[in-house]
Design an enzyme around this catalytic site. Sequence first.
Site, short mmCIF file in Angstrom:
data_model
loop_
_atom_site.label_atom_id
_atom_site.label_comp_id
_atom_site.label_asym_id
_atom_site.label_seq_id
_atom_site.Cartn_x
_atom_site.Cartn_y
_atom_site.Cartn_z
CD GLU A 42 -2.78 1.33 2.70
OE1 GLU A 42 -3.22 2.12 2.77
OE2 GLU A 42 -2.15 0.74 3.75
CE LYS A 114 -7.33 1.32 3.70
NZ LYS A 114 -6.72 1.67 4.12
CB CYS A 155 -4.08 -1.33 4.17
SG CYS A 155 -3.09 -0.98 5.89
#
Length: 285
Positions: A42, A114, A155
């Site tokens: 990330e 994300k 994440c």
Amino acid sequence: MSFKAAAVQMCSGVDPARNVETMAKLVREAAAQGATYIQTPEMTGAIQRDRAGLRSVLKDEANDVVVHEAAALAGELGVYLHIGSTPIALSDGKIANRGFLFGPTGVKVCDYDKIHMFDVDLENGESWRESAAYQPGATARIADLAFGKLGFSICYDVRFPELFRQQAVAGAEIMSIPAAFTKQTGEAHWEILLRARAIENGLFVVAAAQAGKHEDGRETFGHSMIIDPWGRVLAEAGAAGERVIVADIDIAAVHGARAKIPNLKNGRSFVLDEVMPTGKGGVAA
């Protein structure tokens, strides 16, 4: 189908050009070790706590240096190169935390934004509000590739098992979990969450991570991992430092794990009933 996967561990700073140089060096190292799927962490392109400073170095997708270099590297090396994510400037002033997958010809296969924003208040005053700057994604995605079906996350997404379950039910055999986990949350939860997502869905997990003390003062946990469908850690990096880990992935292991414990098939829908007690063991009408 078998192939070799690599997770690239980085300690990205505030300068995208410098980060790209590091990325390219490590990706070449992974390819030299025989990896045909290579994942970076990330925020590959820049990690900077100061939002104004971050925005000053960002570009839109068409002009982003990470995107340009990754496409060229994938084509040159003949690999699937997955930029776990990098910050991309949007027209409304917000930022996308966007992952990119490039195929062996250098053409973009797909991207993924994300979905879940890291808005938390931790111990010792550590607080994060991703939603203040980033635009959350709204679409989960699976790429049907030559070596298997790859699902996407980034994440904080790892804490939302329904995202992984839906992709597994839809056929995902490998889940990508690139991350920049904080040191505090990583020490407590990183390995547990990764192994749980692998076990409960019967799939491989590839998780490239940021690691160490960054220029902006934050510290990330590292410990990039590749995990098999039985929850076994096939490869792991350390807590800090730039490095590459590689593991052999045999998709047959996915079908083997799901045959032994077919929880994807055995899952059932149900109704949640909230019981309201009244007095001595009674139940409200």
